[in-house]
Design a protein around this motif. Structure first.
Motif, PDB file in Angstrom:
ATOM      1  N   SER A 678       0.835  -1.200   0.000  1.00  0.00           N
ATOM      2  CA  SER A 678       0.000   0.000   0.000  1.00  0.00           C
ATOM      3  C   SER A 678       0.869   1.249   0.000  1.00  0.00           C
ATOM      4  CB  SER A 678      -0.910   0.000   1.234  1.00  0.00           C
ATOM      5  OG  SER A 678      -1.794   1.100   1.211  1.00  0.00           O
ATOM      6  N   LEU A 679       0.360   2.314  -0.637  1.00  0.00           N
ATOM      7  CA  LEU A 679       1.054   3.601  -0.704  1.00  0.00           C
ATOM      8  C   LEU A 679       0.044   4.723  -0.527  1.00  0.00           C
ATOM      9  CD1 LEU A 679       3.251   2.902  -3.861  1.00  0.00           C
ATOM     10  CD2 LEU A 679       4.138   3.146  -1.537  1.00  0.00           C
ATOM     11  N   ALA A 680       0.478   5.823   0.092  1.00  0.00           N
ATOM     12  CA  ALA A 680      -0.394   6.991   0.251  1.00  0.00           C
ATOM     13  C   ALA A 680       0.458   8.247   0.350  1.00  0.00           C
ATOM     14  CB  ALA A 680      -1.268   6.846   1.491  1.00  0.00           C
ATOM     15  N   PHE A 681       0.095   9.286  -0.418  1.00  0.00           N
ATOM     16  CA  PHE A 681       0.733  10.594  -0.314  1.00  0.00           C
ATOM     17  C   PHE A 681       0.004  11.447   0.720  1.00  0.00           C
ATOM     18  CE2 PHE A 681       2.369   9.646  -4.616  1.00  0.00           C
ATOM     19  CZ  PHE A 681       3.678  10.108  -4.496  1.00  0.00           C
ATOM     20  N   LEU A 683      -1.431  15.220   1.818  1.00  0.00           N
ATOM     21  CA  LEU A 683      -2.150  16.197   0.991  1.00  0.00           C
ATOM     22  C   LEU A 683      -1.229  17.237   0.371  1.00  0.00           C
ATOM     23  CD1 LEU A 683      -5.514  16.831   2.858  1.00  0.00           C
ATOM     24  CD2 LEU A 683      -5.063  15.399   0.874  1.00  0.00           C
ATOM     25  N   ASP A 684      -0.073  17.534   1.003  1.00  0.00           N
ATOM     26  CA  ASP A 684       0.854  18.497   0.415  1.00  0.00           C
ATOM     27  C   ASP A 684       1.829  17.833  -0.561  1.00  0.00           C
ATOM     28  OD1 ASP A 684       2.570  17.122   2.080  1.00  0.00           O
ATOM     29  OD2 ASP A 684       3.090  18.835   3.348  1.00  0.00           O
ATOM     30  N   GLY A 685       1.760  16.508  -0.681  1.00  0.00           N
ATOM     31  CA  GLY A 685       2.602  15.808  -1.632  1.00  0.00           C
ATOM     32  C   GLY A 685       4.056  15.680  -1.232  1.00  0.00           C
ATOM     33  N   GLN A 686       4.408  16.158  -0.026  1.00  0.00           N
ATOM     34  CA  GLN A 686       5.804  16.136   0.407  1.00  0.00           C
ATOM     35  C   GLN A 686       6.186  14.852   1.147  1.00  0.00           C
ATOM     36  OE1 GLN A 686       7.705  19.145  -0.428  1.00  0.00           O
ATOM     37  NE2 GLN A 686       5.803  19.182  -1.594  1.00  0.00           N
ATOM     38  N   THR A 687       5.192  14.055   1.503  1.00  0.00           N
ATOM     39  CA  THR A 687       5.435  12.836   2.280  1.00  0.00           C
ATOM     40  C   THR A 687       4.739  11.658   1.618  1.00  0.00           C
ATOM     41  OG1 THR A 687       5.552  14.122   4.329  1.00  0.00           O
ATOM     42  CG2 THR A 687       5.212  11.750   4.556  1.00  0.00           C
ATOM     43  N   LEU A 688       5.421  10.534   1.577  1.00  0.00           N
ATOM     44  CA  LEU A 688       4.872   9.290   1.048  1.00  0.00           C
ATOM     45  C   LEU A 688       4.929   8.235   2.143  1.00  0.00           C
ATOM     46  CD1 LEU A 688       3.901   7.552  -1.413  1.00  0.00           C
ATOM     47  CD2 LEU A 688       6.318   7.023  -1.805  1.00  0.00           C
ATOM     48  N   ILE A 689       3.823   7.512   2.311  1.00  0.00           N
ATOM     49  CA  ILE A 689       3.746   6.443   3.306  1.00  0.00           C
ATOM     50  C   ILE A 689       3.647   5.113   2.565  1.00  0.00           C
ATOM     51  CG2 ILE A 689       2.560   5.587   5.352  1.00  0.00           C
ATOM     52  CD1 ILE A 689       3.626   8.473   5.597  1.00  0.00           C
ATOM     53  N   SER A 690       4.418   4.129   3.002  1.00  0.00           N
ATOM     54  CA  SER A 690       4.365   2.804   2.375  1.00  0.00           C
ATOM     55  C   SER A 690       4.156   1.738   3.450  1.00  0.00           C
ATOM     56  CB  SER A 690       5.657   2.516   1.603  1.00  0.00           C
ATOM     57  OG  SER A 690       6.790   2.571   2.444  1.00  0.00           O
TER      58      SER A 690
END
Length: 710
Positions: A678-681, A683-690
């Motif tokens: 799973s992946l999620a950005f 809202l500001d697009g500066q952080t990615l979670i995996s």
């Protein structure tokens, strides 16, 4: 991008020749070209090989790794002139005849050469060359001497078994942040392994354990250790059967071990993540053959008896390059190339190290565990243009099984994660701390999603099959279960994916057994529509942010677009269509779509699945815009950044790829030690979670200045 050239050599012999095929492909991509041919007869090749082999062995090695019968004295005598000259002559004759054989004027071989050069024009590109054969004589030949490889700086050879399959990690496999090495060192009196031990102990980001060779049971226990190992290393004496089918290595002069005697322990080690076995010992092709039968990802062995001083020099060079971040193939090639001078002392010795590869497994890479704290400034040389980079800033641990789904709260302060351990965990995104563990589901939590108002929804698989809605108060660290949505039909009790609509009033859920999408009215707590049309499990659902339609993907290979208000199918984006489409999809499982992502403006749709490619679709005309190639296994997750210019993808090849959607190029490759689910950005697009099957969640942050931290 790395290219792979696969030479598949069929059943034959040196008297009648061998059928051979060549396939060239991009790593993780579809074949670029395939051509069939034949190796001509050459009874001279095995004869010349035996002459060189005998001459090579007759050189008196200073410290040989070759085992000898008990009671035979080993004399440490430098090579004398006559055996050395004989070995040199036989090596040159073998090399010349081998090249002539492969440069035959046959039309088929010439076409194979032309195909190779046409599709591999870049001499500085990494090329992995697979020689797939079961013939023991062909395995021993110096394939790196074939002149078609001479122009390529980073081309390296690997032997590939005729049959192989992928290894799945055990549920209790533990994620590791350092390379774990199990190093078995022989106690034979004629060996000095001090330098090898020192090199292993000094490797970066690694921990090495040396079991007591006088306690064989300790080796079995170590192989089965619950923490698992990345590398199995052995230095000492070993030997293989005449036909290279079996092998044995000796931890003491009077005590040897076979692969068969370690089969149970090795299988446990493989299921817990063992990636690479290195046998820095003599005559190891039998060991490699047996390990290939267990589907080990990679093995490095010596093809013939090896001088001890060369073995030490080789392993030091290889481990140095590999631990510095070179790929396994490049590190092996550079190690051999840097030891070319040893061919003067032992002609042909650089032919001995060989990599054996399971093509179903991605090559093992040495991790770079550089942490980048948020508070430290970045230095950029004024002479260099800074390159933006994504950097791991935190690894979150706590789940007892793989992480199936992750989501970021709309205020950007919190991460939610759902796991196979049946729990949901809430994390402080900035501090990387666990805030709450939510229990209540009785099966895998397959999907977690936040509404725009901050309501958290979680869904689970069979036998639970419920959707739970949680009210989360981040400031007060309070979480309250608001309601549980449960259908009446037992076949619906297996949810793979959920999604809120734009105002948070409805939830769509994708189901496994009955292959439906159900639409729930949250306030009325009931199903208001059931959408039927898929014939296999619905893997993901998304609401379009503007028109409110539902997009769904399925293991039947289709992506469908629905009108939830009318309960009707609007369009099938990919896969069979027409009145026969359900039957066609039912019988064809070559393509399965696992993941979808929609840009925030609803104009771009991305999909990924078993084709190992990501497809980018234009929403306006429902047409395929581009195909992104790079992954080497099923793509499990895709996410598009809020600006619509960057896409992240993750898959079973353990990698996360960051793509520039403008150019279709990979900007950066990140990863985990197991499948990325799973992946999620933010809202500001500066952080990615995996979230990964390795039980961890990683937080990645974009640093526009690039470079290295202080």
């Amino acid at each position: 991008m790395t290219k792979i050239a696969i030479f598949t050599i069929g059943q034959g012999d040196f008297k009648t020749g061998f059928p051979m095929g060549l396939e060239i492909r991009e790593e993780g991509g579809n074949p670029l070209s395939e051509v069939m041919g034949k190796l001509p007869p050459s009874s001279r090749i095995p004869e010349l090989y035996q002459i060189w082999q005998c001459a090579f062995i007759n050189i008196k090695f200073v410290t040989s790794r070759m085992d000898v019968p008990k009671g035979t004295a080993k004399v440490a005598v430098p090579p004398t002139k006559e055996p050395l000259e004989k070995c040199q002559t036989s090596q040159e004759e073998l090399k010349k005849s081998f090249k002539d054989w492969l440069n035959s004027e046959s039309r088929e071989l010439q076409k194979m050469r032309e195909t190779f050069f046409t599709h591999l024009p870049d001499q500085f590109e990494e090329i992995r060359v697979f020689i797939q054969t079961s013939d023991p004589g062909l395995k021993k030949l110096p394939w790196n001497e074939w002149d078609i490889f001479e122009r390529y700086t980073y081309a390296e050879i690997a032997l590939v078994p005729p049959e192989y399959s992928r290894i799945n990690l055990a549920p209790d496999a533990i994620a590791r942040e350092q390379v774990r090495i199990l190093a078995i060192l022989s106690t034979a009196e004629d060996l000095n392994l001090k330098e090898e031990k020192q090199k292993l102990e000094g490797l970066p980001h690694a921990e090495t354990f040396f079991p007591n060779p006088h306690e064989p049971a300790e080796i079995y226990d170590a192989l089965q250790h619950e923490m698992g190992w990345d590398i199995l290393f052995f230095a000492g004496h070993s030997s293989s059967s005449k036909m290279g089918e079996t092998g044995e290595f000796f931890i003491r002069r009077d005590y040897g071990l076979s692969i068969n005697s370690l089969k149970i322990s090795l299988r446990k080690a493989l299921s817990r993540g063992l990636q690479l076995a290195i046998f820095n010992s003599c005559d190891g092709l039998g060991l490699a053959t047996e390990l290939a039968g267990l589907n080990i990802p990679q093995v490095i062995v010596m093809r013939e008896p090896v001088p001890g001083d060369f073995a030490v020099a080789f392993i030091k060079k290889f481990l140095q390059a590999f631990s510095e971040g070179k790929s396994l193939y490049v590190a092996l090639k550079q190690a051999k190339d840097s030891l070319e001078c040893w061919n003067k002392k032992y002609p042909g010795v650089c032919w001995l190290p060989i990599l054996c590869q399971n093509p179903a497994q991605p090559p093992f890479t040495w991790p770079k565990l550089l942490k980048l704290p948020e508070t430290r400034p970045v230095l950029v040389s004024p002479l260099l243009k800074p390159t933006p980079i994504w950097q791991e800033v935190k690894t979150l641990t706590g789940h007892l099984a793989g992480v199936k789904s992750v989501a970021v709260s709309p205020d950007g302060r919190m991460i939610a994660s759902g796991s196979f351990d049946q729990t949901i965990k809430l994390w402080d995104l900035h501090r990387g701390e666990l805030k709450k563990t939510l229990k209540g589901h009785t099966a895998t939590v397959t999907s977690v999603q936040f509404s725009t108002e901050g309501i958290l929804a979680s869904a689970s698989f069979f036998p639970d099959g419920t959707i739970k809605l949680w009210e989360v108060e981040g400031e007060q660290n309070k979480v309250e279960l608001k309601t549980t949505l449960r259908g009446n039909d037992w076949v619906g009790l297996a949810i793979w994916s959920i999604a809120f609509n734009r105002d948070g009033k409805y939830i769509a859920s994708g189901h496994n057994v009955d292959s439906t999408i159900k639409v729930w009215d949250i306030h009325r707590e009931k199903i208001i529509a059931t959408l039927r049309g898929h014939v296999w499990a619905v893997s993901q659902v998304i609401f379009h942010p503007k028109d409110g339609s539902i997009i769904s993907s399925s293991l039947d290979g289709t992506i469908k677009i629905w009108d939830p208000e009318q309960g009707q199918l609007i369009h099938t984006l990919v896969g069979p269509s027409g009145w026969l489409s359900p039957a066609q999809a039912w019988f064809s499982r070559d393509v399965e779509v696992y993941s979808l992502a929609l840009s925030s403006d609803g104009e771009i749709l991305a999909s990924g699945g078993t084709e190992d490619v990501i497809k980018i679709w234009r929403w306006g005309d429902r047409q395929l815009q581009q195909t992104l190639k790079g992954h080497s296994d099923t793509i499990q997750a895709v996410a598009i950044a809020p600006d619509g210019k960057t896409l992240a993808s993750g898959g079973r090849d353990h990698t996360i790829r960051i793509w520039d959607l403008t150019t279709g190029k990979t900007q950066q490759t990140l990863g985990h030690s197991d499948s990325v689910n799973s992946l999620a950005f933010s809202l500001d697009g500066q952080t990615l979670i995996s979230g990964s099957q390795d039980k961890t969640i990683k937080i990645w942050r974009w640093f526009p200045q690039g470079s290295s931290p202080l």
